[in-house]
Design an enzyme around this catalytic site. Structure first.
Site, mmCIF file in Angstrom:
data_model
loop_
_atom_site.group_PDB
_atom_site.id
_atom_site.type_symbol
_atom_site.label_atom_id
_atom_site.label_comp_id
_atom_site.label_asym_id
_atom_site.label_seq_id
_atom_site.Cartn_x
_atom_site.Cartn_y
_atom_site.Cartn_z
ATOM 1 N N ARG A 178 47.628 69.305 58.376
ATOM 2 C CA ARG A 178 46.820 68.248 57.485
ATOM 3 C C ARG A 178 45.605 68.130 56.521
ATOM 4 O O ARG A 178 45.657 67.130 55.730
ATOM 5 C CB ARG A 178 47.486 67.712 58.113
ATOM 6 C CG ARG A 178 49.420 67.508 58.285
ATOM 7 C CD ARG A 178 50.359 68.401 57.991
ATOM 8 N NE ARG A 178 50.624 67.466 56.763
ATOM 9 C CZ ARG A 178 51.751 67.075 56.219
ATOM 10 N NH1 ARG A 178 52.271 66.620 58.425
ATOM 11 N NH2 ARG A 178 52.194 66.399 55.952
ATOM 12 N N ARG A 190 46.509 64.805 51.015
ATOM 13 C CA ARG A 190 46.935 63.296 51.311
ATOM 14 C C ARG A 190 45.819 62.841 51.096
ATOM 15 O O ARG A 190 45.830 61.827 50.267
ATOM 16 C CB ARG A 190 47.923 62.730 52.772
ATOM 17 C CG ARG A 190 48.275 63.892 53.374
ATOM 18 C CD ARG A 190 49.709 63.399 54.218
ATOM 19 N NE ARG A 190 49.277 64.110 55.219
ATOM 20 C CZ ARG A 190 49.699 64.008 56.770
ATOM 21 N NH1 ARG A 190 51.405 62.367 56.803
ATOM 22 N NH2 ARG A 190 49.199 63.537 57.983
ATOM 23 N N ARG A 249 47.529 66.588 42.210
ATOM 24 C CA ARG A 249 49.612 66.126 42.565
ATOM 25 C C ARG A 249 50.104 65.012 41.745
ATOM 26 O O ARG A 249 51.385 64.896 41.209
ATOM 27 C CB ARG A 249 49.954 65.817 44.035
ATOM 28 C CG ARG A 249 50.084 66.948 44.499
ATOM 29 C CD ARG A 249 51.723 67.664 44.796
ATOM 30 N NE ARG A 249 52.085 66.480 44.232
ATOM 31 C CZ ARG A 249 52.882 65.658 45.481
ATOM 32 N NH1 ARG A 249 52.344 65.874 46.618
ATOM 33 N NH2 ARG A 249 53.688 64.657 45.301
ATOM 34 N N ASP A 302 55.226 73.142 52.794
ATOM 35 C CA ASP A 302 56.141 72.618 53.655
ATOM 36 C C ASP A 302 56.965 73.043 54.716
ATOM 37 O O ASP A 302 57.236 73.874 54.579
ATOM 38 C CB ASP A 302 56.501 71.809 53.048
ATOM 39 C CG ASP A 302 56.849 69.956 53.848
ATOM 40 O OD1 ASP A 302 56.121 68.708 54.799
ATOM 41 O OD2 ASP A 302 58.182 69.962 54.549
ATOM 42 N N TYR A 357 65.356 67.387 61.243
ATOM 43 C CA TYR A 357 65.366 66.935 59.829
ATOM 44 C C TYR A 357 66.725 67.039 59.373
ATOM 45 O O TYR A 357 67.072 65.807 58.441
ATOM 46 C CB TYR A 357 64.559 67.785 58.889
ATOM 47 C CG TYR A 357 63.330 66.496 59.354
ATOM 48 C CD1 TYR A 357 62.725 65.649 58.642
ATOM 49 C CD2 TYR A 357 61.918 67.493 59.960
ATOM 50 C CE1 TYR A 357 61.718 64.748 58.765
ATOM 51 C CE2 TYR A 357 60.919 67.184 60.126
ATOM 52 C CZ TYR A 357 60.448 65.421 60.113
ATOM 53 O OH TYR A 357 59.239 65.299 60.090
HETATM 54 O O1 1CP Z 1 46.987 71.323 54.709
HETATM 55 C C1 1CP Z 1 47.665 70.935 55.859
HETATM 56 O O2 1CP Z 1 48.692 70.689 56.901
HETATM 57 C C2 1CP Z 1 49.345 71.631 54.874
HETATM 58 C C3 1CP Z 1 50.358 71.342 54.296
HETATM 59 C C4 1CP Z 1 51.495 70.351 54.909
HETATM 60 C C5 1CP Z 1 51.977 70.585 56.140
HETATM 61 C C6 1CP Z 1 51.288 72.030 57.518
HETATM 62 C C7 1CP Z 1 52.564 69.518 54.100
HETATM 63 C C8 1CP Z 1 52.182 68.669 53.237
HETATM 64 N N1 1CP Z 1 53.734 69.446 55.749
HETATM 65 C C9 1CP Z 1 53.174 70.032 56.253
HETATM 66 C C10 1CP Z 1 53.611 70.564 57.287
HETATM 67 C C11 1CP Z 1 54.761 69.372 57.862
HETATM 68 N N2 1CP Z 1 56.066 68.495 57.164
HETATM 69 C C12 1CP Z 1 55.505 68.691 59.337
HETATM 70 C C13 1CP Z 1 54.490 69.420 60.452
HETATM 71 C C14 1CP Z 1 53.240 69.283 60.588
HETATM 72 C C15 1CP Z 1 52.770 67.416 61.370
HETATM 73 O O3 1CP Z 1 53.210 67.413 62.461
HETATM 74 O O4 1CP Z 1 52.595 66.945 60.530
HETATM 75 C C16 1CP Z 1 55.890 67.884 59.073
HETATM 76 C C17 1CP Z 1 56.727 67.186 60.526
HETATM 77 C C18 1CP Z 1 56.686 67.978 58.002
HETATM 78 C C19 1CP Z 1 57.645 66.948 57.631
HETATM 79 C C20 1CP Z 1 57.241 66.235 56.585
HETATM 80 N N3 1CP Z 1 57.163 66.494 54.983
HETATM 81 C C21 1CP Z 1 56.382 64.702 56.816
HETATM 82 C C22 1CP Z 1 57.112 64.220 58.135
HETATM 83 C C23 1CP Z 1 57.693 62.781 57.461
HETATM 84 C C24 1CP Z 1 58.077 62.747 59.361
HETATM 85 O O5 1CP Z 1 59.033 62.779 59.678
HETATM 86 O O6 1CP Z 1 57.444 61.733 59.678
HETATM 87 C C25 1CP Z 1 56.315 64.623 55.080
HETATM 88 C C26 1CP Z 1 55.881 62.469 55.091
HETATM 89 C C27 1CP Z 1 55.963 65.417 54.966
HETATM 90 C C28 1CP Z 1 55.908 65.497 53.201
HETATM 91 C C29 1CP Z 1 54.903 66.254 52.775
HETATM 92 N N4 1CP Z 1 54.166 67.551 53.097
HETATM 93 C C30 1CP Z 1 52.942 67.797 52.550
HETATM 94 C C31 1CP Z 1 52.873 66.716 51.599
HETATM 95 C C32 1CP Z 1 51.333 66.660 51.595
HETATM 96 C C33 1CP Z 1 53.802 65.617 51.620
HETATM 97 C C34 1CP Z 1 53.442 64.202 51.456
HETATM 98 C C35 1CP Z 1 54.147 64.981 50.135
HETATM 99 C C36 1CP Z 1 54.219 62.977 49.113
HETATM 100 O O7 1CP Z 1 54.555 62.230 49.354
HETATM 101 O O8 1CP Z 1 53.319 63.914 48.112
#
Ligand code: 1CP
Length: 344
Positions: free
Chosen positions: A27, A31, A40, A76, A151
């Protein structure tokens, strides 16, 4: 395409000697970076993922700022589901939200295979990113069947995965159909990224740690193995990661990983014992450590390196994703420290 095969990251994945321990952060793209938030502003997450120019820029931001040894594509885990027509959104501050959660056989119909045209925007983003990255390798990724299923069945983020488990235990036939379809989709999503130039893949099974080893082996492992096997012919390292998976490390390696991602709960030398020979390890600084004063961050970083020093193949990373409030300067200092301490 630039040649990244001699990069420390890919060498460590292959368990070859390295000039220094490679480091990247799960990640890292997004963020915690102010330049990410600026870019963004006003653009919904899924729209950003479909805009190749934005994907390239966001993917490169942490590489420039931190000097990490690998980039991970800005995308994502739900992007391939959206691409095949699942009605979902990523809500700011929440995460993926599914309009019609899947809890019956009829619900499965929407999960058709992902075809290359569905991944055209991702492929274009990967090609442009790889061209910009030069010698820095790009990691492609997908969500593993269990984590995606959570999900889809819950309808959004969940702590206990109760409905998911109710379906898994209560209707194993439907469960295996669901995970089978998700495995095909995840495998196709990885293939699209590798064929466009990604030189490693990570399968995120973030929530697999919610299962016992017995249930993981019975209900999940065969499907994650399908995903990993479906890209074996491409010859790129496959990283398999989950949170709270200390009891599952051997099983996750067995699923077909070249690198096992370890969260912060199990030290690397103990993780190596559990995983057994043949795999590199990735991890595992507690992401919350980055909030401590620098001397504590330094001590904890050195401890991770010490525990990983005896391994053939260690990729330094956090034990889970970068937390949104993390000070990016601390991440850059960790990269420098890892490179300095591990220089051979
Ligand atoms: O830098 C990076 O890693 C690249 C971007 C990336 C990756 C690898 C994003 C962007 N998402 C992910 C993978 C991801 N998404 C995972 C696996 C990694 C982990 O465990 O953290 C998971 C579980 C998700 C699902 C997801 N998408 C969540 C988690 C929700 C939960 O269940 O707690 C969230 C908050 C997102 C949104 C998201 N994905 C990525 C970003 C930058 C964001 C935030 C977007 C926003 O709200 O503006």
């Amino acid at each position: 395409m630039p040649d990244t095969s001699a990069s420390p990251f890919l060498r460590a994945c292959r368990r070859e000697p390295v000039p220094h321990t490679p480091v990247w952060f799960m990640r890292q793209a997004g963020r915690s970076l102010p330049e990410y938030r600026a870019l963004r502003a006003g653009i919904p997450m899924l729209a950003a993922c479909r805009t190749p120019d934005l994907v390239v820029e966001i993917t490169l931001q942490p590489v420039r700022r931190h000097g990490v040894d690998a980039a991970i594509l800005f995308s994502d885990i739900v992007v391939p589901l959206k691409a095949i027509g699942v009605d979902l959104d990523i809500k700011p501050g929440v995460g993926p939200v599914i309009a019609q959660p899947i809890r019956s056989r009829e619900g499965l119909e929407v999960l058709r295979p992902l075809e290359p045209p569905d991944g055209a925007a991702v492929a274009e983003a990967v090609r442009s990113t790889v061209a910009e990255l030069g010698a820095t390798p790009l990691i492609g990724f997908a969500g593993a069947p269990f984590t995606l299923a959570s999900y889809l069945v819950e309808g959004g983020p969940s702590r206990g995965h109760e409905r998911t488990k109710a379906l898994m235990y209560g209707d194993p036939d439907l469960w295996h159909d669901l995970l089978g379809r998700l495995a095909v989709i995840a495998g196709a999503f990885l293939r699209i990224q590798v064929e466009a130039g990604a030189c490693a893949v990570q399968l995120f099974d973030s929530w697999a740690g919610a299962l016992s080893e017995v249930d993981y082996r019975r209900y999940v492992l065969p499907h994650s193995a399908t995903v990993l096997a479906s890209v074996a012919d491409l010859g790129v390292p496959r990283i398999h990661f989950g949170v709270g998976t200390g009891e599952l490390l051997a099983a996750m390696a067995e699923a077909g990983a070249d690198v096992v991602g370890v969260d912060f709960r199990v030290p690397l030398d103990e993780a190596a014992r559990r995983v057994g020979p043949g795999c590199a390890l990735q991890g595992n600084l507690d992401p919350a450590v980055t909030f401590a004063p620098w001397p504590a961050v330094e001590e904890q970083t050195r401890q991770v390196l010490d525990r990983g020093a005896g391994l053939a193949g260690h990729i330094f990373n956090l034990g889970h994703g970068v937390l949104p409030e993390t000070d990016p300067d601390v991440l850059a200092r960790i990269v420098d420290l890892v490179h300095e301490v591990s220089a051979r």
